[in-house]
Design a protein around this motif. Structure first.
Motif, PDB file in Angstrom:
ATOM      1  N   THR A  17     -12.415  84.115  51.771  1.00 30.14           N
ATOM      2  CA  THR A  17     -13.669  83.357  51.816  1.00 30.14           C
ATOM      3  C   THR A  17     -13.474  81.983  52.435  1.00 30.14           C
ATOM      4  N   ALA A  18     -12.428  81.310  51.999  1.00 27.40           N
ATOM      5  CA  ALA A  18     -12.233  79.933  52.455  1.00 27.40           C
ATOM      6  C   ALA A  18     -12.007  79.890  53.958  1.00 27.40           C
ATOM      7  N   LEU A  21     -15.237  80.561  55.766  1.00 30.35           N
ATOM      8  CA  LEU A  21     -16.119  79.395  55.743  1.00 30.35           C
ATOM      9  C   LEU A  21     -15.707  78.393  56.806  1.00 30.35           C
ATOM     10  N   PRO A  44     -11.790  74.955  51.321  1.00 29.16           N
ATOM     11  CA  PRO A  44     -11.479  75.056  49.893  1.00 29.16           C
ATOM     12  C   PRO A  44     -10.166  75.782  49.608  1.00 29.16           C
ATOM     13  N   ALA A 159     -15.350  76.494  45.008  1.00 28.28           N
ATOM     14  CA  ALA A 159     -15.442  77.231  46.277  1.00 28.28           C
ATOM     15  C   ALA A 159     -14.233  78.141  46.469  1.00 28.28           C
ATOM     16  N   SER A 162     -14.909  81.287  44.671  1.00 29.06           N
ATOM     17  CA  SER A 162     -16.216  81.923  44.871  1.00 29.06           C
ATOM     18  C   SER A 162     -16.033  83.349  45.377  1.00 29.06           C
ATOM     19  N   SER A 165     -20.229  83.840  50.223  1.00 24.06           N
ATOM     20  CA  SER A 165     -20.988  82.674  50.659  1.00 24.06           C
ATOM     21  C   SER A 165     -21.832  83.050  51.857  1.00 24.06           C
ATOM     22  N   LEU A 183     -23.069  79.337  47.773  1.00 27.83           N
ATOM     23  CA  LEU A 183     -21.942  80.100  47.231  1.00 27.83           C
ATOM     24  C   LEU A 183     -22.413  80.973  46.081  1.00 27.83           C
ATOM     25  N   LEU A 192     -23.711  73.858  48.005  1.00 30.29           N
ATOM     26  CA  LEU A 192     -22.858  72.715  48.322  1.00 30.29           C
ATOM     27  C   LEU A 192     -23.416  71.996  49.542  1.00 30.29           C
TER      28      LEU A 192
END
Ligand code: ZN
Length: 501
Positions: A17-18, A21, A44, A159, A162, A165, A183, A192
């Motif tokens: 995910t990070a 993003l 994150p 995050a 999470s 997202s 998220l 956020l």
């Protein structure tokens, strides 16, 4: 601080995910022509190294819904020092509090809470009502509220944990470009706001239950970011409910993966597991539970069904069973109720009880003694059931606004200007204003045939804790209005008593 790395790596497969993003945000920046400006990706993943974090902080608590004046400045309730040790992935935490309250009681409490996902204990003294008898189980509702707050106030950790997202959306805020990221984490949606210049969250917002208004934004704003063990943390935190200040906090020391974390996070293993539905309830309205804890009057258990009637006069009942009481006056032609503590669910229980006991009578009036949430949060149920709202003329607007926010229809109201008489009950009932130090726009209920007066938060017969200045204000108002009172009944305490000598 993360550097403004403009290099985009193209991942050929599903990414964490990070990473996703970061990739999307940088790509978005390029597409929208902001690439020339130095930008830092929101990253994150740096928080994935945080197994445990310890935050030492001091701050102040406020309650927007216990302001002196309806709609006025949030009430400052306490200053505090706290040390929190948190293992987010393991759902374990320990909080050590020194809470110095200034409202409603000027005093200090020292207590700790150690908890896991559904069980925990508290120890020390956390409230002005009664001493804890040694280590006491922490309710599932409070555990839910506490965990919600930990995620909400640590946005990079949130995050990093999470589940999903949405792509960032660019928008303008005060002339500056910002990115908004939605998220999904722990069955909750979080929004956020990222400053693209730093890649760091400026704010997190989550929608929470707000008994009066239906739902409202619980928003935390971050500043003073500093790096600890390679992970950025906000050292200044400000929190708002519906725009009203809830908390200000300054963090003095943050440690990542401190040595003794496992031993302090040991939750006793012989505790009864808490109820998951109650945990969810506390999670869904963490603003209310933590605001109450922050004035030394925790309300960590839902008070939905514990509604009972105590006879305090002929066809007059104190509504008891919970921490905050009301009054029911039954006449040949209808019923008048005073106060609607906490939330609509509690009022619904009382309405059902009245319907069962007096099926031929309707609740014609709901008298709100004052606007404080703990006594008024359930008022909508009565209005929606057709009752006329009776309130001080300075506070009627407050209920109208709350109804509009909650999407309810218009309000029939009696605005009390000094005094008002309630018709249609078949019994004389008067409502009188009470200028006092506790709350502006305060009224009380007088039943002349029993010489009974109901007040809220000023004089509590049957309770040890009293507030002499508020008592004096009540007795002065009774004399000013020329009332002959034999029985005082309070929204706190039990039963009735005369004016003390
Ligand atoms: Zn109050």
């Amino acid at each position: 601080m993360p550097s403004g790395n403009q290099h985009i790596e193209v991942h050929g497969q599903a990414v964490r995910t990070a990473d996703a993003l970061r990739t999307t945000i940088v790509a978005l920046a390029l597409l929208t022509g902001h690439a020339a400006v130095a930008q830092a990706p929101f990253d994150p993943s740096v928080a994935e190294t945080v197994e445990t974090v310890r935050i030492t902080a001091s701050g102040q608590r406020f309650v927007p819904r216990q302001s002196l004046t309806p709609g006025g400045a949030p009430k400052h309730t306490a200053d505090y020092d706290v040390t929190v040790t948190w293992n987010p992935g393991g759902w374990l935490a320990r909080e050590e509090w020194q809470l110095n309250t200034v409202f409603p009681v000027v005093t200090g409490f020292a207590y700790s809470m150690t908890y896991g996902e559904l069980t925990g204990i508290k120890d020390g003294q956390d409230n002005f009502r009664a001493a804890l008898d040694g280590p006491t189980p922490l309710t599932a509702a409070r555990i839910g509220a506490n965990f919600k707050d930990l995620w909400l106030t640590n946005p990079l950790i949130l995050a990093a944990h999470s589940e999903a997202s949405l792509p960032p959306v660019e928008f303008e805020s005060g002339g500056n470009a910002r990115h908004r990221i939605a998220l999904s984490a722990h069955d909750t949606e979080w929004t956020l706001v990222i400053d693209p210049a730093t890649g760091l969250p400026e704010a997190v917002t989550v929608m929470e239950q707000d008994p009066t208004n239906g739902e409202g934004p619980n928003r935390v704003v971050f500043s003073d970011w500093r790096e600890v063990s390679g992970v950025p943390f906000p050292f200044q935190v400000e929190q708002f409910l519906n725009g009203g200040l809830l908390r200000r906090e300054m963090r003095s020391v943050i440690e990542v993966n401190p040595d003794n974390a496992d031993s302090v996070l040991a939750v006793p293993d012989d505790l009864e597991p808490g109820d998951a539905a109650q945990r969810h309830w506390g999670w869904s309205m963490s603003n209310l539970l933590l605001a109450r804890a922050g004035l030394g009057g925790p309300a960590d258990t839902p008070q939905f069904d514990n509604v009972d009637l105590l006879e305090v006069g002929p066809d007059i009942y104190q509504v008891i069973g919970g921490s905050h009481h009301g009054l029911v006056v039954v006449g040949p032609d209808g019923i008048a109720v005073a106060d609607a503590p906490w939330y609509p669910e509690r009022s619904d229980t009382l309405l059902r009880l009245l319907e069962e006991r007096w099926p031929e009578l309707t609740v014609r009036y709901i008298v709100m003694t004052h606007h404080h949430l703990d006594h008024s949060g359930g008022f909508r149920s009565f209005v929606e059931a057709g009752a006329t709202l009776v309130a001080h003329q300075d506070s009627v607007w407050f209920y109208e606004e709350a109804l509009a926010r909650a999407g309810s229809r218009g309000l029939n109201a009696v605005a009390v200007d000094g005094e008002a008489q309630l018709d249609g009950i078949g019994r004389s009932i008067g409502v009188y204003d009470i200028p006092n130090p506790h709350s502006d726009g305060m009224v009380g209920v007088y039943v002349p045939d029993t010489r009974l007066f109901f007040n809220s938060d000023l004089y509590s017969p049957g309770r040890e804790l009293q507030f002499p200045l508020s008592m004096n204000a009540l007795f002065a108002a009774v004399r000013y209005h020329g009332l002959d009172v034999e029985r005082h009944v309070g929204s706190h305490g039990m039963g009735y008593d005369s004016e003390p000598e």
